[in-house]
Scaffold this motif. Structure first.
Motif, PDB file in Angstrom:
ATOM      1  N   ASP A 155       8.179 -26.916  48.368  1.00  0.00           N
ATOM      2  CA  ASP A 155       7.693 -27.943  47.437  1.00  0.00           C
ATOM      3  C   ASP A 155       8.842 -28.577  46.670  1.00  0.00           C
ATOM      4  O   ASP A 155       8.920 -29.795  46.521  1.00  0.00           O
ATOM      5  CB  ASP A 155       6.697 -27.321  46.434  1.00  0.00           C
ATOM      6  CG  ASP A 155       5.373 -26.987  47.104  1.00  0.00           C
ATOM      7  OD1 ASP A 155       5.059 -27.642  48.127  1.00  0.00           O
ATOM      8  OD2 ASP A 155       4.660 -26.085  46.621  1.00  0.00           O
ATOM      9  N   ASN A 166      10.785 -30.922  48.759  1.00  0.00           N
ATOM     10  CA  ASN A 166      10.069 -32.194  48.911  1.00  0.00           C
ATOM     11  C   ASN A 166      10.298 -33.068  47.693  1.00  0.00           C
ATOM     12  O   ASN A 166      10.524 -34.277  47.809  1.00  0.00           O
ATOM     13  CB  ASN A 166       8.562 -31.942  49.075  1.00  0.00           C
ATOM     14  CG  ASN A 166       8.241 -31.366  50.437  1.00  0.00           C
ATOM     15  OD1 ASN A 166       9.019 -31.518  51.370  1.00  0.00           O
ATOM     16  ND2 ASN A 166       7.103 -30.693  50.542  1.00  0.00           N
ATOM     17  N   THR A 193       5.591 -25.527  53.738  1.00  0.00           N
ATOM     18  CA  THR A 193       5.290 -26.599  52.779  1.00  0.00           C
ATOM     19  C   THR A 193       6.282 -27.755  52.862  1.00  0.00           C
ATOM     20  O   THR A 193       6.021 -28.832  52.344  1.00  0.00           O
ATOM     21  CB  THR A 193       5.311 -26.059  51.338  1.00  0.00           C
ATOM     22  OG1 THR A 193       6.531 -25.341  51.135  1.00  0.00           O
ATOM     23  CG2 THR A 193       4.135 -25.136  51.083  1.00  0.00           C
ATOM     24  N   ASP A 212       8.203 -30.923  54.222  1.00  0.00           N
ATOM     25  CA  ASP A 212       7.783 -32.002  55.126  1.00  0.00           C
ATOM     26  C   ASP A 212       8.826 -32.341  56.185  1.00  0.00           C
ATOM     27  O   ASP A 212       8.494 -32.852  57.248  1.00  0.00           O
ATOM     28  CB  ASP A 212       7.467 -33.266  54.309  1.00  0.00           C
ATOM     29  CG  ASP A 212       6.344 -32.998  53.312  1.00  0.00           C
ATOM     30  OD1 ASP A 212       5.510 -32.120  53.622  1.00  0.00           O
ATOM     31  OD2 ASP A 212       6.311 -33.630  52.241  1.00  0.00           O
TER      32      ASP A 212
END
Lengths: 349, 337
Positions: free
Chosen positions: B169, B172, B201, B203
């Motif tokens: 996360d 990202n 998680t 991308d």
């Protein structure tokens, strides 16, 4: 001119002289280590109050047996003048092969165990064959095998299982009977005695019998002492060496199966560094690093010293950071003691 | 005899030189004296309870000289001091050896046991034995999935998958595209979970790189080679604080612009966050793992209290960035964060 003289006193060969039992004892390779073991035992008995409990002695014996199973054939190999640096990871390899073969083939666990025996003996044969063929020092050959096996352990396990440890095989057929053979324990008067102690005793007994009572044992001493001279008098040097490496591989298989059936799952990264521990146990037990001298019983005493020290430090509630230091100091002391005892024994001959 | 004497003389000369050198140049900042001053200012360790002196043993899967476990130990010792506990610590990175160490603790009839379950299968039998012998067991750091099944009271630690997801996360949020996850211990299941969680998680694309954590130059050169070979990598995630420094060095020599992030904290990571050479760190508060384990065992012995309601007590992940680094510097220097 001596026709009528007294016959000369019969001159006996010095090799046939009768030696007193005490002198025989002083000449044994493992004497120094036995003295050392008694000293270590007394020391921990005094400083660690829980060391003398029956259950603690069971733990110490188990720790000693896991090293001793390997130290016996390693001692024979060192008497034969060679090293095996791949012995530590070979144990892990053997456990991995056994577990993964059974799981992937969905075969009875015993099938995996036997396949593992064959492949592990193959590793040993490879070591011996490379050594006799290339004439490179065994230190280099087995260092190469050690690194290759370490990589194979990790690579293959990841490739086949997708993780760094094997899948559990505890619910497969034959697991329970194999566990009985390799990883069971008897409770004798509140003390847990693991089956590895029996394996260890058996292997030491066989190794001792080979060394002292068989032709092969003489060959081992000859090859380790002076291999060119041994070859000249007709000792099959190549066969002897390969045989010694096969012995180490067999013990690695026993240890590996014990690991697998005790814990059901094998971690692929383990075993690195243990090969030195086996060598240390053999050296403490009176094996010369140059070959030609030593005993299997000595390796067992070395393993006992190792087990007592590694667990004794914990029972004594010392900081384990110092363990390696003690180990190193003990190795030097034991080797010096061995050398001293040997000198004395030779001087009084 | 003469040879021995010259040896003694040479030794004496060396000793004198060392003494003279240490007296000649005093540093007015840092060093041992600053540490002693800080220690004097800190509270003196005295037990705060009058319960009997129980013995608790902690057996972990740490290797020799591991910074992370050193902090765990510090926390455990602090709690032991406060709770009037005789605290024993031992460790081994081989599953079988670790199991044997737990067995020695059982032989000693300790009043409480703290174990880490990095290799749960090796520990299964022996932990069951401890539970059967009536010793309360608390698991720390790794083994949250097995803890309950093995009969432990509580597990204290960080869920590695959740920690990995937090990293994904965060990456990202920092608009990263191609990330390298550096694993320094082949065979460590927790490490695999961290990288897998981050992958889940995140991308962009993520690759794993295995290095030999016991050999720092090797770690640095492996990362360097990877960064030189692949110029698109814009973030490197290391799984332990000491490896972050190696990654930063590798980045410099490879002339790469990548961001370096890491799991765990130490003094140099805190300094790195402050001077922006590191992006962020994910802390699992090892001090808390040691401290809470001892304290919870004490609570269990004293009052039969159990924390967590059957679920693991989480000590992380805590994402730390440049903004928090200032406040933490003092504690990382002290070796407790």
């Amino acid at each position: 001119m001596t026709a009528t003289g007294q016959p000369a006193a019969p001159r006996t060969d010095e090799r046939l002289l009768r030696t007193s039992p005490l002198r025989k004892l002083l000449g044994r390779p493992e004497l120094g280590s036995v003295v050392g073991a008694a000293a270590v035992f007394l020391f921990f008995a005094i400083v660690a109050d829980s060391f003398l409990q029956a259950s603690s002695l069971g733990t110490v014996l188990y720790a000693a047996s896991t090293i001793g199973i390997m130290a016996a054939p390693v001692a024979l190999l060192m008497i034969g003048g060679e090293f095996d640096l791949s012995a530590g990871v070979m144990v892990t390899s053997s456990a991995l092969i056994s577990s993964m073969f059974s799981y992937q083939m969905t075969a009875n666990v015993w099938v995996g165990v036997l396949v593992s025996l064959l492949i592990t003996l193959g590793f040993g044969a490879f070591n011996g064959f490379m050594l006799t063929r290339t004439k490179l020092p065994s230190f280099i050959i087995t260092l190469g095998t050690f690194l290759m096996l370490t990589g194979l352990n990790l690579g293959f396990t990841k490739l086949i299982s997708g993780t760094v440890s094997t899948k559990a095989i505890g619910n497969m057929e034959g697991f329970d009977s194999a566990r009985k053979v390799f990883a069971s324990y008897l409770t004798v008067g509140g003390v847990e005695l693991k089956v590895t102690i029996l394996w260890w005793a058996g292997l030491v007994a066989i190794a001792t019998w080979i060394l002292i009572r068989t032709r092969f044992g003489n060959w081992i001493f000859a090859v380790g002492g002076q291999s060119d001279a041994a070859r000249a008098v007709g000792v099959p040097v190549i066969r002897t060496r390969i045989g010694l490496y096969l012995g180490v591989a067999f013990a690695a298989w026993v240890s590996g199966q014990h690991l697998l059936f005790s814990y059901d799952v094998v971690q692929s990264g383990e075993g690195v560094g243990n090969e030195l521990i086996y060598i240390i146990a053999a050296v403490i037990g009176g094996c010369l690093i140059t070959g030609g001298y030593g005993s299997a019983v000595g390796s067992a005493v070395g393993a006992i010293i190792f087990g007592m020290t590694s667990k004794g430090i914990v029972y004594a509630e010392w900081n384990p950071d110092w363990f390696k230091f003690f180990l190193g100091a003990m190795l030097l002391l034991a080797t010096l003691l061995n050398a001293w005892v040997r000198k004395r024994a030779e001087a009084t001959k | 005899m003469a040879r021995v004497r010259t040896g003694v003389r040479a030794m004496g000369a060396v000793l004198a030189a060392v003494l003279a050198a240490s007296l000649a140049g005093c540093s007015s900042t840092g060093g041992k004296r600053a540490e002693e001053r800080a220690a004097q200012q800190a509270a003196e360790g005295r037990s705060a309870v009058n319960t009997p002196r129980w013995t608790f043993a902690m057996v972990t899967h740490s290797g020799d000289g591991d910074t992370f476990w050193d902090i765990v130990q510090k926390g455990a010792k602090q709690a032991a001091e406060k709770d009037n506990i005789n605290f024993l610590y031992s460790h081994n990175d081989e599953g079988q050896q670790q199991a044997e160490l737990v067995q020695t603790a059982i032989d000693k009839k300790v009043d409480g046991l703290i174990v880490s379950l990095a290799k749960p299968d090796s520990m299964k039998t022996v932990v069951a034995k401890a539970v059967k012998a009536g010793i309360p067991v608390i698991t720390v750091n790794s083994g949250s999935a097995e803890s309950k099944a093995f009969g432990a009271l509580t597990h204290i630690g960080q869920d590695e998958s959740i920690a990995g997801e937090a990293v994904g996360d965060e990456l990202n949020g920092r608009k990263r595209k191609k990330v390298l996850c550096v694993l320094h211990e082949q065979g460590n299941v927790g490490h695999e979970q961290r990288c897998a969680g981050a992958k889940k998680t995140f991308d962009g694309t993520m690759q794993n790189l295995y290095v030999d954590g016991t050999n720092m130059p090797d770690v640095q050169s492996s990362i360097e080679a990877k960064l030189s070979a692949d110029k698109d990598i814009d973030a490197v995630v290391t799984l332990g604080a000491p490896f972050a420094a190696a990654a930063v060095k590798a980045k410099r020599t490879a002339g790469s612009e990548t961001e370096v992030d890491t799991f765990d904290l130490n003094a140099s990571v805190a300094a790195g966050l402050k001077d922006k050479s590191l992006g962020f760190a994910v802390d699992q508060q090892p001090y808390l793992q040691g401290y809470e384990a001892v304290d919870l065992l004490w609570l269990y012995r004293y009052n039969q209290n159990v924390l967590g309601g059957g679920l693991p007590v989480l000590t992380g992940p805590q994402v730390i960035t440049a903004d928090d680094a200032d406040a933490l510097a003092e504690y990382t220097n002290r070796g407790t964060r």
